[in-house]
Design a protein around this motif. Structure first.
Motif, PDB file in Angstrom:
ATOM      1  N   HIS A  21       0.867  -1.181   0.000  1.00 16.06           N
ATOM      2  CA  HIS A  21       0.000   0.000   0.000  1.00 16.06           C
ATOM      3  C   HIS A  21       0.899   1.226   0.000  1.00 16.06           C
ATOM      4  O   HIS A  21       1.691   1.422   0.915  1.00 16.06           O
ATOM      5  CB  HIS A  21      -0.903  -0.004   1.237  1.00 16.06           C
ATOM      6  N   THR A  23       1.518   5.465  -0.427  1.00 16.85           N
ATOM      7  CA  THR A  23       0.945   6.802  -0.303  1.00 16.85           C
ATOM      8  C   THR A  23       1.955   7.787  -0.858  1.00 16.85           C
ATOM      9  O   THR A  23       3.087   7.861  -0.390  1.00 16.85           O
ATOM     10  CB  THR A  23       0.635   7.149   1.162  1.00 16.85           C
ATOM     11  N   ARG A  28      -2.348  10.803  -2.675  1.00 16.61           N
ATOM     12  CA  ARG A  28      -2.975   9.715  -3.422  1.00 16.61           C
ATOM     13  C   ARG A  28      -2.466   8.383  -2.899  1.00 16.61           C
ATOM     14  O   ARG A  28      -1.318   8.263  -2.493  1.00 16.61           O
ATOM     15  CB  ARG A  28      -2.666   9.811  -4.913  1.00 16.61           C
ATOM     16  N   GLU A  29      -3.342   7.363  -2.925  1.00 17.37           N
ATOM     17  CA  GLU A  29      -2.996   6.041  -2.453  1.00 17.37           C
ATOM     18  C   GLU A  29      -3.139   5.033  -3.580  1.00 17.37           C
ATOM     19  O   GLU A  29      -3.930   5.228  -4.507  1.00 17.37           O
ATOM     20  CB  GLU A  29      -3.899   5.647  -1.286  1.00 17.37           C
ATOM     21  N   ARG A  55      -7.965   9.934  -2.308  1.00 21.17           N
ATOM     22  CA  ARG A  55      -6.869  10.612  -1.628  1.00 21.17           C
ATOM     23  C   ARG A  55      -6.803  10.083  -0.202  1.00 21.17           C
ATOM     24  O   ARG A  55      -7.807   9.869   0.434  1.00 21.17           O
ATOM     25  CB  ARG A  55      -7.087  12.124  -1.580  1.00 21.17           C
ATOM     26  N   GLY A  56      -5.607   9.912   0.293  1.00 15.15           N
ATOM     27  CA  GLY A  56      -5.427   9.475   1.676  1.00 15.15           C
ATOM     28  C   GLY A  56      -5.490  10.656   2.605  1.00 15.15           C
ATOM     29  O   GLY A  56      -5.555  11.804   2.169  1.00 15.15           O
TER      30      GLY A  56
END
Length: 59
Positions: A21, A23, A28-29, A55-56
């Motif tokens: 994962h 970032t 953005r992720e 978006r994170g």
């Protein structure tokens, strides 16, 4: 990882899976199983970031 310009890129491994994962410094992720795909996505900023990706948050 921090780039020479001070931008922070973060990649976390999701325990128990083969999923990464990431970032981007812009928030953005992205998830991927391939580390090369993940770095290509991050380093292509902003061209590699699809508009429909969430978006994170910065926490």
């Amino acid at each position: 990882m921090t780039s020479p310009t001070g931008e922070i890129y973060r990649i976390d491994w999701l325990p128990g899976t083969d999923v990464l994962h990431g970032t981007c410094h812009c928030g953005r992720e992205h998830t991927a199983q391939d580390p090369v795909e993940m770095w290509e996505w991050m380093l292509a900023h902003p061209q590699g970031h699809d508009v429909d990706e969430p978006r994170g948050n910065s926490s």
